[in-house]
Design a protein around this motif. Sequence first.
Motif, PDB file in Angstrom:
ATOM      1  N   VAL A   1       0.871  -1.171   0.000  1.00  0.00           N
ATOM      2  CA  VAL A   1       0.000   0.000   0.000  1.00  0.00           C
ATOM      3  C   VAL A   1       0.908   1.221   0.000  1.00  0.00           C
ATOM      4  CG1 VAL A   1      -1.796   1.267   1.231  1.00  0.00           C
ATOM      5  CG2 VAL A   1      -1.778  -1.233   1.297  1.00  0.00           C
ATOM      6  N   ARG A   2       0.721   2.109  -0.972  1.00  0.00           N
ATOM      7  CA  ARG A   2       1.528   3.340  -1.065  1.00  0.00           C
ATOM      8  C   ARG A   2       0.617   4.548  -1.028  1.00  0.00           C
ATOM      9  NH1 ARG A   2       5.385   1.699  -6.028  1.00  0.00           N
ATOM     10  NH2 ARG A   2       6.786   0.335  -4.895  1.00  0.00           N
ATOM     11  N   ALA A   3       1.097   5.602  -0.350  1.00  0.00           N
ATOM     12  CA  ALA A   3       0.364   6.867  -0.288  1.00  0.00           C
ATOM     13  C   ALA A   3       1.343   8.008  -0.472  1.00  0.00           C
ATOM     14  CB  ALA A   3      -0.356   6.996   1.046  1.00  0.00           C
ATOM     15  N   GLU A   4       0.990   8.966  -1.326  1.00  0.00           N
ATOM     16  CA  GLU A   4       1.815  10.162  -1.494  1.00  0.00           C
ATOM     17  C   GLU A   4       1.528  11.110  -0.340  1.00  0.00           C
ATOM     18  OE1 GLU A   4       2.858  11.176  -6.004  1.00  0.00           O
ATOM     19  OE2 GLU A   4       0.738  11.439  -5.501  1.00  0.00           O
ATOM     20  N   LEU A   5       2.545  11.389   0.449  1.00  0.00           N
ATOM     21  CA  LEU A   5       2.410  12.310   1.586  1.00  0.00           C
ATOM     22  C   LEU A   5       3.624  13.231   1.631  1.00  0.00           C
ATOM     23  CD1 LEU A   5       1.174   9.726   4.240  1.00  0.00           C
ATOM     24  CD2 LEU A   5      -0.158  11.567   3.219  1.00  0.00           C
ATOM     25  N   PRO A   6       3.775  14.097   0.639  1.00  0.00           N
ATOM     26  CA  PRO A   6       4.943  14.985   0.638  1.00  0.00           C
ATOM     27  C   PRO A   6       4.864  16.027   1.747  1.00  0.00           C
ATOM     28  CG  PRO A   6       3.464  15.600  -1.128  1.00  0.00           C
ATOM     29  CD  PRO A   6       2.904  14.353  -0.509  1.00  0.00           C
ATOM     30  N   GLY A   7       6.015  16.415   2.261  1.00  0.00           N
ATOM     31  CA  GLY A   7       6.100  17.505   3.229  1.00  0.00           C
ATOM     32  C   GLY A   7       5.631  17.166   4.631  1.00  0.00           C
ATOM     33  N   ILE A   8       5.674  15.902   5.006  1.00  0.00           N
ATOM     34  CA  ILE A   8       5.284  15.547   6.366  1.00  0.00           C
ATOM     35  C   ILE A   8       6.465  14.925   7.096  1.00  0.00           C
ATOM     36  CG2 ILE A   8       2.869  15.121   5.727  1.00  0.00           C
ATOM     37  CD1 ILE A   8       3.608  12.091   6.174  1.00  0.00           C
TER      38      ILE A   8
END
Length: 181
Positions: free
Chosen positions: A41-48
């Motif tokens: 499972v992949r999720a884009e979470l830039p800047g965290i």
Amino acid sequence: MSDIMRHVPFDVPEPFRRFLHGETGAMLRVEEFQDGSTMVVRAELPGIDPDRDVDITVSGTTLTIEARREERTEYRGKHNYRSEFQYGAFTRHIQLPQGTREEDIKASYTDGVLEVRIPTPEQDANPSRKVPVSRTSSAAGQGSAGLGTPDTTSEATAPGHFSATTPPEPGGPSAPPTGSV
């Protein structure tokens, strides 16, 4: 409402499932695929900051990913000032395969992408099993009318009818018509 969703025999699309559960927050978009014997499972979470802004939990057969984002952009000019905030909380629930072991689930965060790897247990190629049907005899003297076997208690037949053991007479009322078409 969540009790109803447990008995639904098919996967309900995530937006509908969230609505039925009363979840109104922003949905975390993910990609989900199988890599050999591992569910990814992949999720884009830039800047965290994954240590501070991400919680991954397992409850029964559900994996929950919760993420929070707070991003500030400031611009200071000679005569103006602009500040833009982007923030919010995101949640996603993912059904785990039966037999998944909680302690085998691993997560990593690289270049703004959160990846959760879930080893899936070996599934039997044919999980169904044929159930044998046993035969029982009918009660004595009652015959087996209607069950596809002849009733041997009576040999007499009405005119135009035949028993299962006696074929119809050629040209009789129960015989198929003969002749040319």
